[in-house]
Design a protein around this motif. Structure first.
Motif, PDB file in Angstrom:
ATOM      1  N   GLU A  43       0.849  -1.190   0.000  1.00 20.20           N
ATOM      2  CA  GLU A  43       0.000   0.000   0.000  1.00 20.20           C
ATOM      3  C   GLU A  43       0.879   1.232   0.000  1.00 20.20           C
ATOM      4  OE1 GLU A  43      -2.304   0.629   3.549  1.00 20.20           O
ATOM      5  OE2 GLU A  43      -3.597   2.095   2.569  1.00 20.20           O
ATOM      6  N   THR A  44       0.497   2.187  -0.840  1.00 18.63           N
ATOM      7  CA  THR A  44       1.120   3.502  -0.812  1.00 18.63           C
ATOM      8  C   THR A  44       0.017   4.499  -0.464  1.00 18.63           C
ATOM      9  OG1 THR A  44       0.714   4.034  -3.138  1.00 18.63           O
ATOM     10  CG2 THR A  44       2.753   2.828  -2.619  1.00 18.63           C
ATOM     11  N   GLU A  45       0.379   5.749  -0.430  1.00 13.44           N
ATOM     12  CA  GLU A  45      -0.603   6.782  -0.138  1.00 13.44           C
ATOM     13  C   GLU A  45      -1.695   6.827  -1.209  1.00 13.44           C
ATOM     14  OE1 GLU A  45      -0.478  11.575   0.080  1.00 13.44           O
ATOM     15  OE2 GLU A  45       1.098  10.520   1.212  1.00 13.44           O
ATOM     16  N   GLU A  75      -1.225  -2.201  -4.255  1.00 18.02           N
ATOM     17  CA  GLU A  75      -0.586  -2.896  -5.362  1.00 18.02           C
ATOM     18  C   GLU A  75      -0.529  -4.379  -5.031  1.00 18.02           C
ATOM     19  OE1 GLU A  75       3.034  -1.437  -7.583  1.00 18.02           O
ATOM     20  OE2 GLU A  75       3.879  -3.188  -6.551  1.00 18.02           O
TER      21      GLU A  75
END
Length: 138
Positions: free
Chosen positions: A40-42, A46
């Motif tokens: 997880e990104t902001e 993914e």
């Protein structure tokens, strides 16, 4: 492990739901279960699925309600005339994995790419949907 109906947007709840909902049964003859990494990104979640030796056309990706379903098939090419296999450790057959889609994901913007044996699924977060709420104490 208690089951929760919370469908928040943080990685912990995403992973909890992933492990509850994903088909993790043992591999049977003619099928296999590819390894998966989730990050997880902001801006997105993914999912990376390790499936070397396939073509882009070997995948089927569907969205059904709050589920992302990834399936496909890896076939053993018939080269028996030229090769005498002593060992085959690569998994062949069909596979299917399903993943819970958090509420704050823009389903219409989900994308998939396949490169170097990794199927990468991008699940962009919808900036308009904030799943975190603050409740005022009265």
């Amino acid at each position: 492990k208690p089951t929760s109906n919370f469908r928040g947007g943080n990685i912990n709840s995403f992973l909890e739901r992933f492990f509850e909902d994903t088909n993790l049964m043992t591999s049977s003859r003619g099928s296999f279960i590819p390894k998966v990494d989730i990050a997880e990104t902001e801006k997105e979640f993914e999912i990376q699925v390790a499936v070397p030796g396939l073509e882009k056309s070997d995948f089927q990706i569907a969205i059904e309600e709050d589920r992302l379903i990834v399936s496909g098939e890896r076939k053993l090419k018939e080269e028996k005339k030229e090769k005498n296999y002593h060992s085959i450790e690569t998994h062949y057959g069909s596979f299917s994995r399903s993943f819970y889609i958090p509420e704050n994901v823009d389903k219409a913007a989900i994308e998939a790419t396949y490169e170097s044996g990794i199927l990468r699924l991008s699940l962009p977060k919808d900036e308009k949907k904030n799943v975190k709420k603050l409740v005022e104490v009265k």
